[in-house]
Design a protein around this motif. Structure first.
Motif, PDB file in Angstrom:
ATOM      1  N   GLU A  24       0.852  -1.480   0.060  1.00 61.43           N
ATOM      2  CA  GLU A  24       0.416   0.062   0.191  1.00 61.43           C
ATOM      3  C   GLU A  24       0.790   1.440  -0.615  1.00 61.43           C
ATOM      4  N   ASP A  25       2.183   1.494  -0.181  1.00 61.47           N
ATOM      5  CA  ASP A  25       3.157   2.864  -0.038  1.00 61.47           C
ATOM      6  C   ASP A  25       3.400   2.647  -1.400  1.00 61.47           C
ATOM      7  N   THR A  26       3.172   1.555  -1.908  1.00 58.44           N
ATOM      8  CA  THR A  26       3.256   2.016  -3.574  1.00 58.44           C
ATOM      9  C   THR A  26       2.384   3.070  -4.038  1.00 58.44           C
ATOM     10  N   ALA A  27       3.526   4.344  -4.680  1.00 63.66           N
ATOM     11  CA  ALA A  27       2.225   5.415  -5.374  1.00 63.66           C
ATOM     12  C   ALA A  27       3.716   6.335  -6.074  1.00 63.66           C
ATOM     13  N   VAL A  28       3.277   7.290  -6.302  1.00 63.55           N
ATOM     14  CA  VAL A  28       4.701   7.497  -6.491  1.00 63.55           C
ATOM     15  C   VAL A  28       5.041   9.179  -5.504  1.00 63.55           C
ATOM     16  N   TYR A  29       5.995   9.012  -5.464  1.00 66.55           N
ATOM     17  CA  TYR A  29       6.162  10.110  -4.031  1.00 66.55           C
ATOM     18  C   TYR A  29       7.175  11.530  -4.652  1.00 66.55           C
ATOM     19  N   TYR A  30       6.414  12.518  -4.276  1.00 64.61           N
ATOM     20  CA  TYR A  30       7.371  13.770  -4.773  1.00 64.61           C
ATOM     21  C   TYR A  30       7.482  14.459  -3.210  1.00 64.61           C
ATOM     22  N   CYS A  31       8.913  15.469  -3.763  1.00 63.26           N
ATOM     23  CA  CYS A  31       9.470  16.654  -2.708  1.00 63.26           C
ATOM     24  C   CYS A  31       9.109  18.051  -2.946  1.00 63.26           C
ATOM     25  N   ALA A  32       8.680  18.577  -1.929  1.00 63.28           N
ATOM     26  CA  ALA A  32       8.178  19.628  -2.367  1.00 63.28           C
ATOM     27  C   ALA A  32       8.769  20.925  -1.349  1.00 63.28           C
ATOM     28  N   ALA A  33       9.280  21.889  -1.512  1.00 61.72           N
ATOM     29  CA  ALA A  33       9.314  23.095  -0.696  1.00 61.72           C
ATOM     30  C   ALA A  33       8.216  23.938  -0.276  1.00 61.72           C
ATOM     31  N   THR A  34       8.507  24.559   1.006  1.00 64.75           N
ATOM     32  CA  THR A  34       7.653  26.005   1.567  1.00 64.75           C
ATOM     33  C   THR A  34       8.216  26.920   2.188  1.00 64.75           C
ATOM     34  N   LYS A  35       7.102  27.870   2.530  1.00 63.62           N
ATOM     35  CA  LYS A  35       8.214  28.955   4.146  1.00 63.62           C
ATOM     36  C   LYS A  35       7.391  28.356   4.991  1.00 63.62           C
ATOM     37  N   GLN A  36       6.325  27.963   4.957  1.00 65.56           N
ATOM     38  CA  GLN A  36       5.077  27.479   6.152  1.00 65.56           C
ATOM     39  C   GLN A  36       5.166  25.994   6.038  1.00 65.56           C
ATOM     40  N   LEU A  37       5.651  25.180   7.315  1.00 64.62           N
ATOM     41  CA  LEU A  37       5.861  23.982   7.652  1.00 64.62           C
ATOM     42  C   LEU A  37       4.256  23.502   8.294  1.00 64.62           C
ATOM     43  N   SER A  38       4.276  22.613   6.793  1.00 67.08           N
ATOM     44  CA  SER A  38       1.979  22.441   7.098  1.00 67.08           C
ATOM     45  C   SER A  38       2.532  20.897   6.358  1.00 67.08           C
ATOM     46  N   ARG A  39       1.276  20.582   6.950  1.00 62.95           N
ATOM     47  CA  ARG A  39       1.411  18.873   6.218  1.00 62.95           C
ATOM     48  C   ARG A  39       0.139  19.291   4.943  1.00 62.95           C
ATOM     49  N   ASP A  40      -0.411  20.183   4.717  1.00 66.66           N
ATOM     50  CA  ASP A  40      -1.212  20.436   3.282  1.00 66.66           C
ATOM     51  C   ASP A  40      -0.208  20.909   2.791  1.00 66.66           C
ATOM     52  N   TYR A  41      -0.602  19.891   1.726  1.00 68.47           N
ATOM     53  CA  TYR A  41       0.229  20.210  -0.100  1.00 68.47           C
ATOM     54  C   TYR A  41      -0.130  21.682  -0.946  1.00 68.47           C
ATOM     55  N   VAL A  42      -1.574  22.222  -0.119  1.00 71.75           N
ATOM     56  CA  VAL A  42      -1.935  23.585  -1.176  1.00 71.75           C
ATOM     57  C   VAL A  42      -0.438  24.384  -0.108  1.00 71.75           C
ATOM     58  N   ASN A  43       0.326  24.400   0.395  1.00 72.21           N
ATOM     59  CA  ASN A  43       1.145  25.650   1.304  1.00 72.21           C
ATOM     60  C   ASN A  43       2.492  25.065   0.812  1.00 72.21           C
ATOM     61  N   TYR A  44       2.493  24.416  -0.374  1.00 73.11           N
ATOM     62  CA  TYR A  44       4.243  24.200  -0.758  1.00 73.11           C
ATOM     63  C   TYR A  44       3.587  25.110  -2.042  1.00 73.11           C
ATOM     64  N   ASN A  45       5.058  25.314  -1.892  1.00 72.20           N
ATOM     65  CA  ASN A  45       4.879  26.349  -3.922  1.00 72.20           C
ATOM     66  C   ASN A  45       5.918  25.722  -4.539  1.00 72.20           C
ATOM     67  N   TYR A  46       6.617  24.773  -4.680  1.00 73.06           N
ATOM     68  CA  TYR A  46       7.779  24.378  -5.161  1.00 73.06           C
ATOM     69  C   TYR A  46       7.476  22.748  -4.959  1.00 73.06           C
ATOM     70  N   TRP A  47       7.954  22.035  -6.549  1.00 72.66           N
ATOM     71  CA  TRP A  47       7.021  20.340  -6.009  1.00 72.66           C
ATOM     72  C   TRP A  47       8.854  19.866  -7.713  1.00 72.66           C
ATOM     73  N   GLY A  48       8.648  18.621  -7.270  1.00 67.31           N
ATOM     74  CA  GLY A  48       9.869  17.739  -7.603  1.00 67.31           C
ATOM     75  C   GLY A  48       9.067  17.495  -8.834  1.00 67.31           C
ATOM     76  N   GLN A  49       9.330  16.053  -9.975  1.00 70.83           N
ATOM     77  CA  GLN A  49       8.345  15.811 -10.599  1.00 70.83           C
ATOM     78  C   GLN A  49       7.867  13.793 -10.814  1.00 70.83           C
ATOM     79  N   GLY A  50       8.854  13.686  -9.130  1.00 73.65           N
ATOM     80  CA  GLY A  50       7.937  13.095  -8.837  1.00 73.65           C
ATOM     81  C   GLY A  50       9.227  11.483  -9.334  1.00 73.65           C
TER      82      GLY A  50
END
Length: 122
Positions: free
Chosen positions: A89-115
């Motif tokens: 169940e861990d099977t997925a595309v994994y993305y890293c992301a960067a933010t100025k606001q530490l958060s669990r919500d992806y909407v708060n992340y400004n920059y994303w990798g391609q996965g």
């Protein structure tokens, strides 16, 4: 131009381990909190882990249950996700992301990798 480049994904058997890396460029890495998210086919993107810009604070999704560890190497502008005791169940595309606001919500992340794809076989 900000770039986040993930690596380290692959195919692993259940119970195995993988270490994901995310190399950042084009941003001041030490001033950004970093997060890992994942998205499985047909599912929404979900939070996996996050680490603060000094590395002193980490957050994990409940499903991690002590199996994953997020860390960062500021000298290398890189964030890692060590994943142990992997489950199908861990099977997925994994993305890293960067933010100025530490958060669990992806909407708060400004920059994303391609996965990077992680596939865990049973």
């Amino acid at each position: 131009q900000v770039q986040l480049v993930e690596s380290g994904g692959g195919l692993v058997q259940a119970g195995g381990s993988l270490r994901l890396s995310c190399a950042a460029s084009g941003l001041t890495f030490i001033t950004h909190h970093m997060g890992w998210f994942r998205q499985a086919p047909g599912k929404e993107r979900e939070f996996v882990a996050a680490i603060s810009w000094l590395g002193g604070t980490t957050h994990y999704a409940d499903f991690v249950q002590g199996r994953f560890t997020i860390s960062r190497a500021d000298a290398k502008d890189t964030v890692y996700l060590q994943m142990n005791s992997l489950k199908p169940e861990d099977t997925a595309v994994y993305y890293c992301a960067a933010t100025k606001q530490l958060s669990r919500d992806y909407v708060n992340y400004n920059y994303w990798g391609q996965g990077t794809q992680v596939t865990v076989s049973s």
